[in-house]
Design a protein around this motif. Structure first.
Motif, PDB file in Angstrom:
ATOM      1  N   LEU A 142      30.721  42.292  30.673  1.00  0.00           N
ATOM      2  CA  LEU A 142      31.668  42.142  31.768  1.00  0.00           C
ATOM      3  C   LEU A 142      30.963  41.673  33.036  1.00  0.00           C
ATOM      4  O   LEU A 142      30.545  42.466  33.876  1.00  0.00           O
ATOM      5  CB  LEU A 142      32.397  43.469  32.019  1.00  0.00           C
ATOM      6  CG  LEU A 142      33.326  43.862  30.856  1.00  0.00           C
ATOM      7  CD1 LEU A 142      33.592  45.344  30.839  1.00  0.00           C
ATOM      8  CD2 LEU A 142      34.621  43.084  30.960  1.00  0.00           C
ATOM      9  N   TYR A 148      33.799  45.027  26.673  1.00  0.00           N
ATOM     10  CA  TYR A 148      35.233  44.765  26.601  1.00  0.00           C
ATOM     11  C   TYR A 148      35.701  44.711  25.149  1.00  0.00           C
ATOM     12  O   TYR A 148      35.080  44.064  24.307  1.00  0.00           O
ATOM     13  CB  TYR A 148      35.561  43.446  27.308  1.00  0.00           C
ATOM     14  CG  TYR A 148      37.013  43.066  27.175  1.00  0.00           C
ATOM     15  CD1 TYR A 148      37.990  43.760  27.883  1.00  0.00           C
ATOM     16  CD2 TYR A 148      37.407  42.049  26.324  1.00  0.00           C
ATOM     17  CE1 TYR A 148      39.332  43.434  27.748  1.00  0.00           C
ATOM     18  CE2 TYR A 148      38.737  41.703  26.189  1.00  0.00           C
ATOM     19  CZ  TYR A 148      39.699  42.408  26.899  1.00  0.00           C
ATOM     20  OH  TYR A 148      41.023  42.092  26.747  1.00  0.00           O
ATOM     21  N   GLY A 203      40.113  43.025  34.723  1.00  0.00           N
ATOM     22  CA  GLY A 203      39.546  41.706  34.938  1.00  0.00           C
ATOM     23  C   GLY A 203      40.674  40.752  35.245  1.00  0.00           C
ATOM     24  O   GLY A 203      41.746  40.825  34.633  1.00  0.00           O
ATOM     25  N   ASN A 224      36.133  40.934  38.269  1.00  0.00           N
ATOM     26  CA  ASN A 224      36.207  42.234  37.605  1.00  0.00           C
ATOM     27  C   ASN A 224      36.233  43.357  38.626  1.00  0.00           C
ATOM     28  O   ASN A 224      35.800  43.189  39.776  1.00  0.00           O
ATOM     29  CB  ASN A 224      35.001  42.449  36.683  1.00  0.00           C
ATOM     30  CG  ASN A 224      35.017  41.529  35.480  1.00  0.00           C
ATOM     31  OD1 ASN A 224      36.078  41.162  34.982  1.00  0.00           O
ATOM     32  ND2 ASN A 224      33.838  41.152  35.020  1.00  0.00           N
ATOM     33  N   LYS A 260      29.928  48.629  34.511  1.00  0.00           N
ATOM     34  CA  LYS A 260      29.995  47.352  33.781  1.00  0.00           C
ATOM     35  C   LYS A 260      28.754  47.089  32.943  1.00  0.00           C
ATOM     36  O   LYS A 260      28.801  46.339  31.965  1.00  0.00           O
ATOM     37  CB  LYS A 260      30.232  46.189  34.735  1.00  0.00           C
ATOM     38  CG  LYS A 260      29.206  45.968  35.806  1.00  0.00           C
ATOM     39  CD  LYS A 260      29.545  44.721  36.616  1.00  0.00           C
ATOM     40  CE  LYS A 260      28.643  44.551  37.829  1.00  0.00           C
ATOM     41  NZ  LYS A 260      28.955  45.526  38.890  1.00  0.00           N
TER      42      LYS A 260
END
Length: 649
Positions: free
Chosen positions: A282, A243, A213, A229, A238
């Motif tokens: 994300l 994260y 990212g 990202n 994603k």
């Protein structure tokens, strides 16, 4: 790849479970077993046991149970195959031979991991070098300690279309494109995806770099997104990745708390403030897969959203995605930050204790659902309120678990009822004349006139009495059942029903519900109920009347249940055979309602008279006291007669 039960049993037998768990948890020898403080929940005395001979662990506190593979999946957060592979290395066993296609995919993934690891090294070197000055200056403004910068692996991508491509040329353009590091455009040379950005690596559950990212450093550059990202790749999905999960999961299992914030910079800010159990989605709203991943770690994660409109929209999306997944013991806690602030703003202005206080004061999922739907549209008209009710019902219908669905529906409709049908202030009690009764025969067979009502001087000072006591409770249940069985009686006795005292049977607003439901029914039906059955004989008319009663009763029950009201049942009659219910006797209903209204008033008047005679005993006050005593005895006799009476055969 075929993992037979025999091969898996051999794997388990070669692994010392106490040593495996002892790598991350302090264990103590206890006879032939080992014990430890459970890593799955907070406890001060050990209730977690490990049995190497049988190959399993068990917690007598929270019920956690499993073998070596389960330990790796539940505690370490690995997938099944990754857990088996790690245990095979530990046990010195070779994995069963995979099929060629699986081997090719595994080799490709391994090569991609090497590629992303090399990219992380490149970004980290650039942050430390001359080109990383602007990135280091930005980090200084955020106040992140050097240890946090190193732990999270901050880096810098030079503002160049080919810096990364040249540095990782040995991997080839195709490999770099597949890893999401280069952008491939038709008829043009691939170029670096991340340029002039502060970089953060994104890891999988095993701590391997799988994506990146990047945050832009100059606010003047408006032609590029603030955060960027990696795209989805064979390594990175994603919608399934959280994260910082690899760092946050172990402390979260110990504390029992997992905090979900909106972005990875929020995660870093919380970690710098000592709150290390934080993760973030994300670039997307929280997904169903991510919610399930969170529940594998803790049963009730805390979702922390910014206080702006976008944060509220994100909260609603998360709630709607969580509702179908709800299961016993698993939910979400929702924290809304002050308007215009993110976690870093709160920490900078008020300090880490203020952030901790916000996290500990999170609202439940159902409370947040109610607030979000209530505040999502105006509630000025009946149509607006009906829209709120429809939205609440639609939301609860998405819940898969039937028990949770029923409980949510009941709770939300109770809240809606309190909002849409607030308790009305009742006017002072004014006794109205009941239809005259012709008296009754006495024990000697002679006709006796109706009993004398309360003295008029008391009626003007009477008000609704507090509680219907246990003596009258069965009669109240009988009267309510009679009204529900024949709703036409409700309108006839509306004025007196409004004067009945409170009871647990009516605490939820049942009497108000009866009155309002019958009013709604009359309004909806208009003049349809005035048709005459002139072409029917007496028996046919009676049959029609019985069918009408049954139909109206069924509709009334449905209306009351939609309001979330609890109706009395046969058990509430306490075994008393109040026959006016079965007979549909309107005179018996008049007797019951009159008794329910008058008996508490007599009790109140008698209490006042007793208090008065203690201080000022006169011939007049004594006579009034005795009259009230006789009246109470007469009412008790009537109550007993109503309870003993049975329908004539």
């Amino acid at each position: 790849m075929s993992l037979t039960p025999q091969w898996l049993d051999e794997l388990r037998s070669r692994v010392s479970l106490s040593q495996l768990i002892g790598r991350t948890v302090r264990v103590q020898k206890a006879g032939r077993e080992f014990k430890a403080c459970c890593p799955f929940h907070n406890e001060k005395s050990p209730s977690f046991t490990i049995n190497d001979d049988k190959g399993f662990y068990h917690c007598f506190g929270c019920g956690a149970h499993g073998d070596a593979i389960r330990w790796m999946t539940d505690h370490q957060g690995l997938g099944f195959m990754d857990a088996v592979k790690d245990l095979a290395v530990l046990a010195g066993m070779d994995m069963p031979a995979p099929d060629p296609r699986a081997a090719q995919r595994a080799e490709a993934a391994k090569t991609l991991h090497d590629t992303t690891a090399a990219a992380q090294d490149f970004f980290a070197r650039n942050l430390a070098g001359d080109a990383g000055g602007a990135a280091r200056a930005y980090l200084a403004t955020r106040g992140f300690p050097a240890a946090i910068i190193a732990e999270f692996g901050f880096g810098f991508a030079p503002d160049s279309r080919g810096a990364l491509k040249s540095a990782l040329a040995s991997f080839g353009d195709a490999q770099l494109v597949e890893a999401g590091l280069l952008i491939a455009v038709e008829e043009r040379e691939p170029y670096d995806r991340f340029r002039g950005r502060l970089m953060l690596p994104i890891h999988d559950a095993r701590g391997r770099v799988i994506a990146f990212g990047g945050r832009i450093l100059t606010s003047e550059k408006t032609d590029a997104p603030k955060y960027l990202n990696s795209p989805d790749t064979p390594l990175f999905d994603k919608g399934r990745t959280l994260y910082n999960l690899h760092r946050a999961a172990p402390p979260a299992r110990k504390s029992g708390r997992m905090v979900v914030v909106e972005g990875y910079m929020d995660v870093v800010a919380l970690a710098a403030a000592g709150i290390v159990e934080a993760v973030a989605p994300l670039g997307t709203a929280l997904t169903e897969d991510q919610i399930e991943r969170l529940w594998q770690v803790v049963p009730c994660p805390v979702l922390c959203f910014d206080g702006d409109a976008a944060g509220q929209r994100a909260a609603r999306r998360a709630i709607m995605r969580a509702l179908p997944l709800l299961k016993p013991g698993h939910s979400l806690s929702i924290v809304t930050l002050p308007a215009g602030m993110d976690p870093d703003d709160v920490i900078r202005r008020d300090g880490p204790p203020a952030m901790e206080a916000l996290l500990q004061g999170g609202a439940s999922l159902i409370e947040t659902l109610w607030q979000v739907e209530r505040d999502s549209a105006p509630l000025a008209t009946p149509e607006d309120k009906a829209g709120l009710k429809a939205r609440l019902i639609d939301a609860t219908e998405t819940i898969g678990n039937s028990d949770i669905r029923a409980l949510y529906r009941r709770d939300l409709l109770d809240r809606f009822g309190a909002l849409a049908y607030p308790a009305r202030e009742r006017p002072p009690f004014q006794r109205q004349a009941m239809p005259p009764r012709g008296g009754r025969k006495g024990k000697d067979g002679r006709w006796q006139p109706p009993e004398q009502p309360l003295a008029p001087e008391y009626l003007t000072q009477m008000r609704k009495v507090g509680q219907i006591d246990q003596t009258l409770r069965p009669l109240l249940a009988a009267a309510l059942l009679g009204l529900i069985a024949d709703p036409r009686l409700i309108a006839r006795h509306a004025e007196h029903l409004a004067q009945i005292g409170d009871s647990d049977l009516t605490a939820g607003g049942l009497i108000e519900g009866l009155l309002e439901s019958i009013t709604e029914s009359i309004t909806e039906s208009g003049d349809s109920g005035d048709s005459q059955a002139s072409d029917h004989d007496a028996s046919a008319a009676a049959a029609d009347d019985e069918r009408t009663r049954a139909l109206e009763s069924a509709k009334l029950v449905t209306r009351l249940q939609q309001r979330g009201l609890v109706l009395p049942g046969p058990d509430d009659l306490a075994g008393m055979p109040y026959d006016f219910i079965a007979r549909g006797d309107p005179v018996g209903m008049i007797d019951a309602i009159e008794l329910l209204v008058e008996y508490p008033l007599v009790e109140l008047a008698l209490a006042q008279a007793n208090a008065h005679t203690q201080h000022d005993l006169t011939e007049q006050s004594f006579a009034e006291q005795q009259r009230l005593v006789q009246r109470r005895l007469a009412l008790r006799a009537r109550l007993g007669q109503m309870g003993r009476a049975r329908a004539a055969l």
